[in-house]
Write a protein that holds these residues in place. Sequence first.
Motif, PDB file in Angstrom:
ATOM      1  N   LEU A   1       0.835  -1.207   0.000  1.00  0.00           N
ATOM      2  CA  LEU A   1       0.000   0.000   0.000  1.00  0.00           C
ATOM      3  C   LEU A   1       0.863   1.247   0.000  1.00  0.00           C
ATOM      4  CD1 LEU A   1      -2.893  -0.956   2.449  1.00  0.00           C
ATOM      5  CD2 LEU A   1      -3.017  -0.559  -0.022  1.00  0.00           C
ATOM      6  N   ILE A   2       1.907   1.250   0.837  1.00  0.00           N
ATOM      7  CA  ILE A   2       2.790   2.415   0.906  1.00  0.00           C
ATOM      8  C   ILE A   2       3.442   2.663  -0.446  1.00  0.00           C
ATOM      9  CG2 ILE A   2       4.979   3.242   1.861  1.00  0.00           C
ATOM     10  CD1 ILE A   2       4.155   2.098   4.531  1.00  0.00           C
ATOM     11  N   THR A   3       3.839   1.578  -1.116  1.00  0.00           N
ATOM     12  CA  THR A   3       4.467   1.740  -2.423  1.00  0.00           C
ATOM     13  C   THR A   3       3.495   2.367  -3.413  1.00  0.00           C
ATOM     14  OG1 THR A   3       5.754  -0.228  -1.953  1.00  0.00           O
ATOM     15  CG2 THR A   3       5.760   0.529  -4.213  1.00  0.00           C
ATOM     16  N   VAL A   4       2.234   1.934  -3.359  1.00  0.00           N
ATOM     17  CA  VAL A   4       1.230   2.526  -4.248  1.00  0.00           C
ATOM     18  C   VAL A   4       1.088   4.020  -3.950  1.00  0.00           C
ATOM     19  CG1 VAL A   4      -1.210   2.542  -4.864  1.00  0.00           C
ATOM     20  CG2 VAL A   4      -0.018   0.365  -4.584  1.00  0.00           C
ATOM     21  N   LEU A   5       1.002   4.354  -2.646  1.00  0.00           N
ATOM     22  CA  LEU A   5       0.877   5.770  -2.264  1.00  0.00           C
ATOM     23  C   LEU A   5       2.101   6.565  -2.722  1.00  0.00           C
ATOM     24  CD1 LEU A   5      -0.642   5.533   1.334  1.00  0.00           C
ATOM     25  CD2 LEU A   5      -1.774   6.214  -0.783  1.00  0.00           C
TER      26      LEU A   5
ATOM     27  N   LEU B   1       0.003   6.216   8.144  1.00  0.00           N
ATOM     28  CA  LEU B   1      -0.351   7.604   8.446  1.00  0.00           C
ATOM     29  C   LEU B   1       0.749   8.558   7.987  1.00  0.00           C
ATOM     30  CD1 LEU B   1      -2.064   7.418  11.952  1.00  0.00           C
ATOM     31  CD2 LEU B   1      -3.072   8.117   9.754  1.00  0.00           C
ATOM     32  N   ILE B   2       2.004   8.192   8.272  1.00  0.00           N
ATOM     33  CA  ILE B   2       3.128   9.044   7.861  1.00  0.00           C
ATOM     34  C   ILE B   2       3.140   9.200   6.342  1.00  0.00           C
ATOM     35  CG2 ILE B   2       5.646   9.206   7.743  1.00  0.00           C
ATOM     36  CD1 ILE B   2       5.691   7.786  10.488  1.00  0.00           C
ATOM     37  N   THR B   3       2.924   8.079   5.637  1.00  0.00           N
ATOM     38  CA  THR B   3       2.903   8.128   4.171  1.00  0.00           C
ATOM     39  C   THR B   3       1.796   9.061   3.693  1.00  0.00           C
ATOM     40  OG1 THR B   3       3.488   5.793   4.298  1.00  0.00           O
ATOM     41  CG2 THR B   3       3.029   6.673   2.128  1.00  0.00           C
TER      42      THR B   3
END
Lengths: 265, 281
Positions: free
Chosen positions: A27-31, A250-252
């Motif tokens: 998910l972070i990579t997508v964001l 959240l940080i992302t």
Amino acid sequence: MLSNITIGQYYPGSSPVHKLDPRTKILITVLYIVMLFAAAEVIGLLPGIIFFILSYIISGVPLKMIFRSLKPIIPLIVFTAVLNLFFVGNDVIFEFWIIKITGEGLRFSIFMIVRIIALIAGTSLLTYTTTPIMLTDGLESLLSPLKKLKFPVHELSMMMTIALRFIPTLIEETSKIMSAQKARGADLESGGLLKRAKALIPILIPLFVSAFRRAEELALAMESRCYHGGEGRTRLRELHFKLRDIISLLITALFLASVFVLNSL
Amino acid sequence: METIINAENISYFYDEETKKYVFKDLSLKVEKGSFVAVLGHNGSGKSTLAKHFNAILQPTEGKVYVNSMDTLDEDKLLEIRKDVGMVFQNPDNQIVATIVEDDVAFAPENLGVPHDELVIRVRDALKAVSMENFSDKAPHQLSGGQKQRVAIAGIIAMQPDCIVLDEATAMLDPKGRREVMEVVRRLNREMGITVVFITHYMEEAANADRVVVMDSGKIVLDGSPKEVFTQVETLKSIGLDVPQVTYLSYLLRGTKLELPKDILTASECADAILKLLEEKK
């Protein structure tokens, strides 16, 4: 030699990045990709780059791994840069013979280069810190809502697992077949492209035949072990979201928000 | 004794058109807790027979019962396969997962065993085959014998009543064969798991309680290893070897030495010869 083959490009470690749930990392990579593509100007890339540098430092993946991931795309970077440099914009700042360089072209090509580098280097951090099997598990779990649309999520992840499992086996087999054919006088190294491609046929055919036989035997073995699709299956490796996963997400999200703030300035 | 596998007058052919029978009207009962070796040449039908024991193949005529369940009954398929686990010849082609413990977990995962019990089952199964130190290794890092032990662990994790090993040692080196044999014997003795061991190695068959010899789809001999291996002429006539020691004593008997017929191990043979020499003094 073959016993220490690493599949994919996993860099073993126990950093907080390694420990994150694979779903969180995907998910972070997508964001992160959204972050890079949402940026309208060079300055908009800043949060993405800071985010990426921070993640790399935390992950403990050595710097040379970043360069390794970038090596294959150098031609693409050069091509994009040249194209943008010469063919975008009208405000000429440098002219020589038929070559014209514009201010806008210069800005835009720098923007593109930075974006591509950040994109590749950032996404490869995902594969550096997550084992292929964790990635597969994560994807299966993330895609599981699609099951309702009859999308074969479990089957897909099973296929990926089996592919990963058999890569080393097939590599080993290929080198055996090559040795066997060489022992029979096959010439695999000389000649032009066409001749060499032709020389591969006696290697590929036995490889395919044996792959099919393996597939058949594997299917039998799986059936003997009560495999009957994904329904009602439990997992040895269960995925659990932890506090650190929520915090990282959240940080992302904050970084992503800052891109939009910078865009509107 | 309770019967776990009961094949009643079964016949089977692969090809519907030629109707060339692999075996015809064959019956075999396997007792619970026993260790049965099935011996035979390539093409004797022993592997085809083994595949009937967990409903991979179904008889064209006759019935096979596993724990009194008919293998033709589609609804009982999973239960039959859970009760009778099968280990195949090629260790590479039966390991599914990329990590040893994941592979051992594969069968119980399919059976829907809850997570906490799954962890215990995987640990116990790996311990039972002495592979507990390899739980996080990748299959391609293991030797043939180790891979085959992982495959056995993958079956044990289902908690079966019976394990069928279909020439499971054929592709292994002597060390790997010994490892697998040791594990199988221990499982039979300590955990009471019924073992059906398909092989063409005489020395391995000598470990069993009962040896069944097959030739061109028929059961030729059936009895204890001593009973079977003393039939040297019959075994030779279908092209099978007897254990070397048994053959030696057979040849010595031909020279009119009064050796007993049922010699299976080197030490038995040595003792018998020693006794004979002492008598002659």
